[in-house]
Design a protein around this motif. Structure first.
Motif, PDB file in Angstrom:
ATOM      1  N   PRO A 140       7.128  -6.956 -14.814  1.00 37.34           N
ATOM      2  CA  PRO A 140       5.708  -6.639 -14.686  1.00 37.34           C
ATOM      3  C   PRO A 140       5.467  -5.678 -13.534  1.00 37.34           C
ATOM      4  N   GLY A 141       4.573  -4.711 -13.750  1.00 37.46           N
ATOM      5  CA  GLY A 141       4.357  -3.676 -12.744  1.00 37.46           C
ATOM      6  C   GLY A 141       3.008  -3.774 -12.051  1.00 37.46           C
ATOM      7  N   GLY A 142       2.262  -4.829 -12.307  1.00 30.68           N
ATOM      8  CA  GLY A 142       0.962  -4.956 -11.647  1.00 30.68           C
ATOM      9  C   GLY A 142       0.313  -6.292 -11.945  1.00 30.68           C
ATOM     10  N   GLY A 143      -0.744  -6.581 -11.198  1.00 30.41           N
ATOM     11  CA  GLY A 143      -1.434  -7.873 -11.318  1.00 30.41           C
ATOM     12  C   GLY A 143      -1.322  -8.605  -9.986  1.00 30.41           C
ATOM     13  N   ILE A 161      -1.254  10.251  -9.662  1.00 33.47           N
ATOM     14  CA  ILE A 161      -1.076  10.244  -8.200  1.00 33.47           C
ATOM     15  C   ILE A 161      -0.350   8.978  -7.755  1.00 33.47           C
ATOM     16  N   ASP A 162      -0.747   7.837  -8.339  1.00 37.17           N
ATOM     17  CA  ASP A 162      -0.086   6.566  -8.012  1.00 37.17           C
ATOM     18  C   ASP A 162       1.406   6.636  -8.367  1.00 37.17           C
ATOM     19  N   ALA A 163       1.708   7.158  -9.555  1.00 35.77           N
ATOM     20  CA  ALA A 163       3.123   7.267  -9.968  1.00 35.77           C
ATOM     21  C   ALA A 163       3.871   8.259  -9.072  1.00 35.77           C
ATOM     22  N   ASN A 175       0.854  -1.194   0.000  1.00 33.89           N
ATOM     23  CA  ASN A 175       0.000   0.000   0.000  1.00 33.89           C
ATOM     24  C   ASN A 175       0.894   1.250   0.000  1.00 33.89           C
ATOM     25  N   LYS A 176       0.745   2.092  -1.018  1.00 32.38           N
ATOM     26  CA  LYS A 176       1.761   3.149  -1.231  1.00 32.38           C
ATOM     27  C   LYS A 176       1.643   4.391  -0.343  1.00 32.38           C
ATOM     28  N   PRO A 177       0.440   5.011  -0.189  1.00 31.84           N
ATOM     29  CA  PRO A 177       0.409   6.286   0.539  1.00 31.84           C
ATOM     30  C   PRO A 177       1.022   6.232   1.942  1.00 31.84           C
ATOM     31  N   GLY A 191      -7.422  -5.909 -13.170  1.00 32.22           N
ATOM     32  CA  GLY A 191      -7.100  -5.895 -11.736  1.00 32.22           C
ATOM     33  C   GLY A 191      -5.867  -5.067 -11.418  1.00 32.22           C
ATOM     34  N   ILE A 192      -5.554  -4.080 -12.271  1.00 32.73           N
ATOM     35  CA  ILE A 192      -4.375  -3.247 -11.976  1.00 32.73           C
ATOM     36  C   ILE A 192      -4.746  -1.803 -11.659  1.00 32.73           C
ATOM     37  N   LEU A 193      -5.955  -1.380 -12.043  1.00 35.65           N
ATOM     38  CA  LEU A 193      -6.364  -0.003 -11.729  1.00 35.65           C
ATOM     39  C   LEU A 193      -6.537   0.132 -10.224  1.00 35.65           C
ATOM     40  N   GLU A 194      -6.240   1.319  -9.690  1.00 31.99           N
ATOM     41  CA  GLU A 194      -6.509   1.575  -8.282  1.00 31.99           C
ATOM     42  C   GLU A 194      -8.019   1.561  -8.055  1.00 31.99           C
ATOM     43  N   GLU A 195      -8.430   1.367  -6.793  1.00 31.38           N
ATOM     44  CA  GLU A 195      -9.862   1.375  -6.467  1.00 31.38           C
ATOM     45  C   GLU A 195     -10.494   2.678  -7.005  1.00 31.38           C
ATOM     46  N   ILE A 227       9.183   4.096 -15.587  1.00 28.56           N
ATOM     47  CA  ILE A 227       7.759   3.925 -15.876  1.00 28.56           C
ATOM     48  C   ILE A 227       7.249   3.045 -14.744  1.00 28.56           C
ATOM     49  N   VAL A 228       6.479   3.636 -13.834  1.00 21.91           N
ATOM     50  CA  VAL A 228       6.095   2.896 -12.627  1.00 21.91           C
ATOM     51  C   VAL A 228       4.589   2.693 -12.509  1.00 21.91           C
ATOM     52  N   ASN A 229       3.823   3.199 -13.466  1.00 20.48           N
ATOM     53  CA  ASN A 229       2.379   2.959 -13.416  1.00 20.48           C
ATOM     54  C   ASN A 229       1.952   2.110 -14.615  1.00 20.48           C
ATOM     55  N   ALA A 230       1.462   0.904 -14.303  1.00 16.00           N
ATOM     56  CA  ALA A 230       1.130  -0.048 -15.365  1.00 16.00           C
ATOM     57  C   ALA A 230      -0.163   0.345 -16.091  1.00 16.00           C
ATOM     58  N   SER A 231      -1.114   0.883 -15.349  1.00 18.79           N
ATOM     59  CA  SER A 231      -2.421   1.188 -15.963  1.00 18.79           C
ATOM     60  C   SER A 231      -2.290   2.225 -17.076  1.00 18.79           C
ATOM     61  N   THR A 232      -1.490   3.285 -16.820  1.00 22.19           N
ATOM     62  CA  THR A 232      -1.370   4.325 -17.850  1.00 22.19           C
ATOM     63  C   THR A 232      -0.618   3.789 -19.069  1.00 22.19           C
ATOM     64  N   TYR A 268       3.226   8.823  -5.818  1.00 25.36           N
ATOM     65  CA  TYR A 268       3.548   8.109  -4.566  1.00 25.36           C
ATOM     66  C   TYR A 268       4.793   7.242  -4.761  1.00 25.36           C
ATOM     67  N   LYS A 269       4.832   6.555  -5.913  1.00 26.36           N
ATOM     68  CA  LYS A 269       5.958   5.640  -6.164  1.00 26.36           C
ATOM     69  C   LYS A 269       7.266   6.420  -6.304  1.00 26.36           C
ATOM     70  N   ALA A 270       7.193   7.564  -7.026  1.00 28.29           N
ATOM     71  CA  ALA A 270       8.401   8.393  -7.181  1.00 28.29           C
ATOM     72  C   ALA A 270       8.872   8.874  -5.806  1.00 28.29           C
ATOM     73  N   LYS A 298      -6.530   7.978  -9.512  1.00 26.46           N
ATOM     74  CA  LYS A 298      -5.163   7.951  -8.954  1.00 26.46           C
ATOM     75  C   LYS A 298      -4.152   7.510 -10.025  1.00 26.46           C
ATOM     76  N   ASP A 299      -4.568   6.595 -10.895  1.00 24.58           N
ATOM     77  CA  ASP A 299      -3.685   6.179 -11.993  1.00 24.58           C
ATOM     78  C   ASP A 299      -3.623   7.271 -13.054  1.00 24.58           C
ATOM     79  N   ILE A 300      -4.811   7.686 -13.517  1.00 31.02           N
ATOM     80  CA  ILE A 300      -4.914   8.593 -14.667  1.00 31.02           C
ATOM     81  C   ILE A 300      -4.272   9.949 -14.392  1.00 31.02           C
TER      82      ILE A 300
HETATM   83  N1  HSE Z   1      -2.554   0.857 -10.221  1.00 33.72           N
HETATM   84  C1  HSE Z   1      -1.192   0.490 -10.186  1.00 33.72           C
HETATM   85  C2  HSE Z   1      -0.594   0.576 -11.576  1.00 33.72           C
HETATM   86  C3  HSE Z   1      -1.046  -0.912  -9.645  1.00 33.72           C
HETATM   87  O1  HSE Z   1      -1.372   0.632 -12.539  1.00 33.72           O
HETATM   88  O2  HSE Z   1       0.629   0.598 -11.719  1.00 33.72           O
HETATM   89  C4  HSE Z   1       0.387  -1.284  -9.404  1.00 33.72           C
HETATM   90  O3  HSE Z   1       0.946  -0.496  -8.386  1.00 33.72           O
END
Ligand code: HSE
Ligand code: NDP
Length: 318
Positions: free
Chosen positions: A292-295, A210-212, A115-117, A197-201, A168-173, A214-216, A205-207
């Motif tokens: 792989p960055g998600g799943g 925000i997710d990227a 969980n990133k945040p 099953g990779i998009l945030e709830e 490149i740390v966000n798989a969804s984008t 947090y990771k940065a 946050k992906d689009i």
């Molecule tokens: N929603 C995130 C992504 C899941 O698309 O990269 C993996 O952290």
């Protein structure tokens, strides 16, 4: 060595983790026993069957439907105090889980999280608390899922100064942009991403990057032990021509930035589908890490390795 594990969150990653633990219950002399699982419907605690819990969650949507076992309505603090696991595993989407980590660490319980945040926003206080209490906090799957960039930075590159990272740390984008390159609209690509099953709830946050972001920020913390002074974030909503465009995170001392960038044809960052990539420049090395960055399974794989590290009491100097 018998190790009691509490699993908090039982979505895509939590259930994939249950499968891995059921398969590999004993590794390197560590015998894992999942003593509690929590979702929003409650906590099951005791001698339940892990795969039965997974089956109930998948077929009914709620852990509390697990008939023959008692379901507890614990607060996070009660969960720690009553269940008293050796390791707390957070695979939830709860942004404010850091308080639960603090209770756990203060009680001498190691924390493993995807969980990133909580890590992005509270890294220094959590690491300090872990050190003070002689336990660990492990978060491999927060960045690049099970592709081991955190272990690389926290352990293998301990003696190196990190000069710069581009990643490149966000798989969804990446998935959405590669679908758009192939002629799909943004909305059609989003619909397809939902099935993976990779998009945030909350997919914004992906689009919106925000997710990227947090990771940065997590990469900045583990590279420099402090938070960045300068931050820049832009998502992919305004991308019209997606050809060779990826959401790129840049990390250097004091600065993080997340923005869509057009990459040259031969760039190692030009990954597709759900792949992640990082170019890491240190004082002596230039490295490329891809994977792989998600799943569910690939993320749970990183969480599982962290559980073993926590059980074996791996040191974490940063
Ligand atoms: N929603 C995130 C992504 C899941 O698309 O990269 C993996 O952290
Ligand atoms: P899901 O949305 O599938 O599952 C989230 C789980 O958290 C659900 O079981 C939900 O309960 C539970 N939850 C959320 N808030 C609470 C709360 N306050 N109390 C109790 N339970 C709660 O997410 P994923 O499994 O996909 O991801 C889990 C975590 O791992 C997230 O933080 C995500 O960002 C991260 N991650 C995910 C990756 C992936 O590819 N999926 C990759 C890397 C990291 P309920 O089921 O009842 O709603």
């Amino acid at each position: 060595m018998k190790v009691k594990v509490s699993v908090f969150g039982f979505g895509t990653v939590g259930r994939a983790l249950a499968e891995i633990i059921a398969e590999k219950r004993k590794v390197f002399g560590v015998e894992l026993n999942v003593v509690s699982i929590t979702d929003r419907s409650g906590t099951i605690w005791g001698d339940f069957d892990l795969l039965e819990a997974k089956e109930v969650k998948e077929s009914t949507g709620k852990l509390s439907n697990i008939g023959e076992y008692e379901v507890y309505d614990f607060s996070p603090q009660e969960l720690i105090e009553e269940v008293k696991p050796d390791i707390l595993v957070d695979v939830s989407s709860w942004d404010d889980a850091h308080e639960m980590y603090s209770y756990a660490l203060a009680e001498g319980i190691s924390v493993v999280t995807s969980n990133k945040p909580p890590i992005a926003n509270h890294y220094d206080e959590l690491i300090t608390l872990a050190r003070e209490n002689g336990v660990g906090i492990f978060f491999e799957s927060t960045v690049m899922a099970g592709t081991p960039i955190i272990g690389l930075l926290r352990e293998n590159l301990l003696g190196e100064e990190i000069v710069k990272m581009e990643a490149i740390v966000n798989a969804s984008t990446t998935f959405i942009l590669t679908r758009m390159e192939n002629g799909k609209t943004f909305e059609e690509a989003m619909e397809e991403a939902r099935t993976l099953g990779i998009l945030e709830e909350d997919p914004s946050k992906d689009i919106d990057g925000i997710d990227a972001y947090y990771k940065a920020k997590i990469l900045h913390w583990v590279s420099y032990g402090e938070q960045p002074e300068e931050e820049e974030r832009e998502g992919i909503r305004n991308v019209k021509d997606a050809r060779n465009v990826r959401l790129v995170a840049e990390i250097s001392k004091g600065r993080i930035s997340v923005a869509p960038r057009k990459l040259p044809d031969n760039s190692p960052l030009l990954v597709s589908e759900v792949e992640n990539a990082a170019l890491i420049k240190t004082e002596n090395l230039t490295l490329t890490l891809k994977g792989p960055g998600g799943g569910g399974k690939v993320t749970a794989s990183g969480v599982f390795t962290d559980i073993i590290k926590a059980a074996l009491k791996f040191p974490s100097p940063r």
